[in-house]
Design a protein around this motif. Sequence first.
Motif, PDB file in Angstrom:
ATOM      1  N   VAL A 154       1.174  -1.271   0.043  1.00 61.53           N
ATOM      2  CA  VAL A 154      -0.249   0.026   0.065  1.00 61.53           C
ATOM      3  C   VAL A 154       0.886   1.054   0.073  1.00 61.53           C
ATOM      4  O   VAL A 154       2.280   1.203   0.877  1.00 61.53           O
ATOM      5  N   VAL A 155       0.520   1.864  -1.126  1.00 60.41           N
ATOM      6  CA  VAL A 155       1.785   3.307  -1.128  1.00 60.41           C
ATOM      7  C   VAL A 155       0.866   4.572  -1.624  1.00 60.41           C
ATOM      8  O   VAL A 155      -0.044   4.632  -1.713  1.00 60.41           O
ATOM      9  N   ARG A 156       1.405   5.688  -0.731  1.00 57.73           N
ATOM     10  CA  ARG A 156       1.310   6.769  -1.088  1.00 57.73           C
ATOM     11  C   ARG A 156       2.466   7.993  -0.954  1.00 57.73           C
ATOM     12  O   ARG A 156       3.231   8.073  -0.273  1.00 57.73           O
ATOM     13  N   ARG A 157       2.014   9.083  -1.719  1.00 65.81           N
ATOM     14  CA  ARG A 157       3.875   9.672  -2.371  1.00 65.81           C
ATOM     15  C   ARG A 157       2.981  10.674  -1.080  1.00 65.81           C
ATOM     16  O   ARG A 157       1.942  11.786  -0.486  1.00 65.81           O
ATOM     17  N   ILE A 158       4.057  10.994  -0.277  1.00 64.49           N
ATOM     18  CA  ILE A 158       3.509  12.447   1.212  1.00 64.49           C
ATOM     19  C   ILE A 158       5.120  13.620   1.240  1.00 64.49           C
ATOM     20  O   ILE A 158       4.543  14.307   1.986  1.00 64.49           O
ATOM     21  N   GLY A 159       5.584  13.666   0.216  1.00 67.20           N
ATOM     22  CA  GLY A 159       6.494  14.357  -0.201  1.00 67.20           C
ATOM     23  C   GLY A 159       7.562  14.745  -1.223  1.00 67.20           C
ATOM     24  O   GLY A 159       7.375  13.861  -1.896  1.00 67.20           O
ATOM     25  N   ARG A 160       8.339  15.599  -1.260  1.00 71.81           N
ATOM     26  CA  ARG A 160       9.088  15.795  -2.833  1.00 71.81           C
ATOM     27  C   ARG A 160      10.252  16.485  -2.551  1.00 71.81           C
ATOM     28  O   ARG A 160      10.280  17.187  -1.379  1.00 71.81           O
ATOM     29  N   MET A 161      11.427  15.388  -1.957  1.00 74.13           N
ATOM     30  CA  MET A 161      12.686  16.090  -1.684  1.00 74.13           C
ATOM     31  C   MET A 161      13.682  16.463  -3.174  1.00 74.13           C
ATOM     32  O   MET A 161      13.501  16.601  -3.906  1.00 74.13           O
ATOM     33  N   ARG A 162      13.534  18.297  -1.947  1.00 73.96           N
ATOM     34  CA  ARG A 162      14.142  18.940  -3.802  1.00 73.96           C
ATOM     35  C   ARG A 162      15.273  18.418  -4.126  1.00 73.96           C
ATOM     36  O   ARG A 162      16.309  18.994  -2.496  1.00 73.96           O
ATOM     37  N   PHE A 163      16.335  19.340  -4.525  1.00 77.40           N
ATOM     38  CA  PHE A 163      17.763  19.201  -3.992  1.00 77.40           C
ATOM     39  C   PHE A 163      18.350  20.393  -4.348  1.00 77.40           C
ATOM     40  O   PHE A 163      18.059  20.631  -5.910  1.00 77.40           O
ATOM     41  N   ALA A 164      19.824  21.186  -4.426  1.00 77.67           N
ATOM     42  CA  ALA A 164      19.832  22.327  -4.413  1.00 77.67           C
ATOM     43  C   ALA A 164      21.768  22.130  -4.764  1.00 77.67           C
ATOM     44  O   ALA A 164      22.363  21.294  -3.371  1.00 77.67           O
ATOM     45  N   LEU A 165      22.654  22.678  -5.053  1.00 79.32           N
ATOM     46  CA  LEU A 165      24.900  22.887  -4.534  1.00 79.32           C
ATOM     47  C   LEU A 165      24.572  23.758  -2.846  1.00 79.32           C
ATOM     48  O   LEU A 165      24.019  25.404  -3.515  1.00 79.32           O
ATOM     49  N   TRP A 256       8.263   8.858  -0.500  1.00 80.19           N
ATOM     50  CA  TRP A 256       6.942   7.145  -0.627  1.00 80.19           C
ATOM     51  C   TRP A 256       6.333   6.686   0.827  1.00 80.19           C
ATOM     52  O   TRP A 256       7.309   6.386   1.654  1.00 80.19           O
ATOM     53  N   LEU A 257       5.603   6.670   1.202  1.00 79.08           N
ATOM     54  CA  LEU A 257       5.812   5.954   2.640  1.00 79.08           C
ATOM     55  C   LEU A 257       4.403   4.887   1.925  1.00 79.08           C
ATOM     56  O   LEU A 257       3.703   4.486   0.922  1.00 79.08           O
ATOM     57  N   VAL A 258       4.786   3.412   2.133  1.00 76.89           N
ATOM     58  CA  VAL A 258       4.263   2.163   2.498  1.00 76.89           C
ATOM     59  C   VAL A 258       4.184   1.370   2.883  1.00 76.89           C
ATOM     60  O   VAL A 258       5.554   1.626   4.092  1.00 76.89           O
ATOM     61  N   THR A 259       3.635   0.500   3.567  1.00 73.80           N
ATOM     62  CA  THR A 259       3.655  -0.733   4.267  1.00 73.80           C
ATOM     63  C   THR A 259       2.750  -1.751   3.602  1.00 73.80           C
ATOM     64  O   THR A 259       1.925  -1.646   2.332  1.00 73.80           O
ATOM     65  N   HIS A 260       3.201  -3.072   4.000  1.00 75.98           N
ATOM     66  CA  HIS A 260       2.442  -4.295   3.522  1.00 75.98           C
ATOM     67  C   HIS A 260       0.733  -4.052   3.502  1.00 75.98           C
ATOM     68  O   HIS A 260       0.792  -3.556   4.851  1.00 75.98           O
ATOM     69  N   ARG A 261       0.082  -4.551   2.254  1.00 75.17           N
ATOM     70  CA  ARG A 261      -1.170  -4.953   2.440  1.00 75.17           C
ATOM     71  C   ARG A 261      -1.752  -5.641   3.835  1.00 75.17           C
ATOM     72  O   ARG A 261      -2.830  -5.423   4.221  1.00 75.17           O
ATOM     73  N   ASP A 262      -1.297  -6.685   4.043  1.00 75.02           N
ATOM     74  CA  ASP A 262      -1.535  -7.230   5.304  1.00 75.02           C
ATOM     75  C   ASP A 262      -1.257  -6.760   6.693  1.00 75.02           C
ATOM     76  O   ASP A 262      -2.283  -6.585   8.133  1.00 75.02           O
TER      77      ASP A 262
END
Length: 291
Positions: A154-165, A256-262
């Motif tokens: 079971v998956v859900r996107r919970i954020g985005r990590m931006r990069f810079a120099l 991504w935040l994820v766990t097993h469906r069980d």
Amino acid sequence: MFDWENLRHFLAVGNAGTLSGAARSLRVDHATVSRRLVALEDELQVVLVERLPRACRLTPVGIQVFEQAKAMESTAFAIERHTRATQAPLSGKVTLSAPPVLATHFLATRMADFQTTYPGIQLSVTAEARQVSLSRREADVALRLIRPKESSNVVRRIGRMRFALYASHHYPALHDPSHWTFIAYDEQFADMPQQKWLLNIAGQRPVSCELSDISGHFIAARAGAGVAGLPCFLGDADKQLVRLDESGAPFSRDIWLVTHRDLRRSETVRAVMGYLGEAFQSSPELEPGQR
């Protein structure tokens, strides 16, 4: 007293920088965001946002209100968590696998708050770059930078990590990009997306040192060893570092935040996942996903 819903829409505008971006994050239409924003400004009798052709810019007063509103939102989330924990006491151990940068620089700072919120849950966090198997119970919950493809998850996107120099304020070549040297990963991480992004920007300029983890890059950059590609939530918060202008394309990685469906019906697992979702939602520097 102003309407909290109006303030919530203003927060979304401040985070997104556009009315359309705020609308997407709140799952409402553009007109609703605009109406709520006008209502809040009428309630407070002050202009909070300057409407530009392609963006929204907070006024000086708007910036002050935005910072206070973020604190209010954080408190609201905390009240919700504490109330839920009081109503349904939980206990047990939950194992969480997370990329080292998030485990060390994001999750570790929130462990005390988690313990206060859920005193009966022992959260065991493992910092690891590898993709653990949830089917084999190598972890109950995982944070990943690549969307899992296993059908059992079971998956859900919970954020985005931006990069810079980033480089130290005392880096000798700070203002001379032609003489920049770069801090990169070693060969075992040649296929890592941020390694490819960094080396593409470096071009013919040399790599001064190689380190196998991003915390090492962070420390080396602070010490003046060269230019590092760091998550913005980490680099921007450090006063010894300065963000550098770059000619390459913007780069970010989804979280991504994820766990097993069980396990999705496990009360303790649900509590941990709910807490993580709210932690990222209240951290605009990690560009929260839709709730």
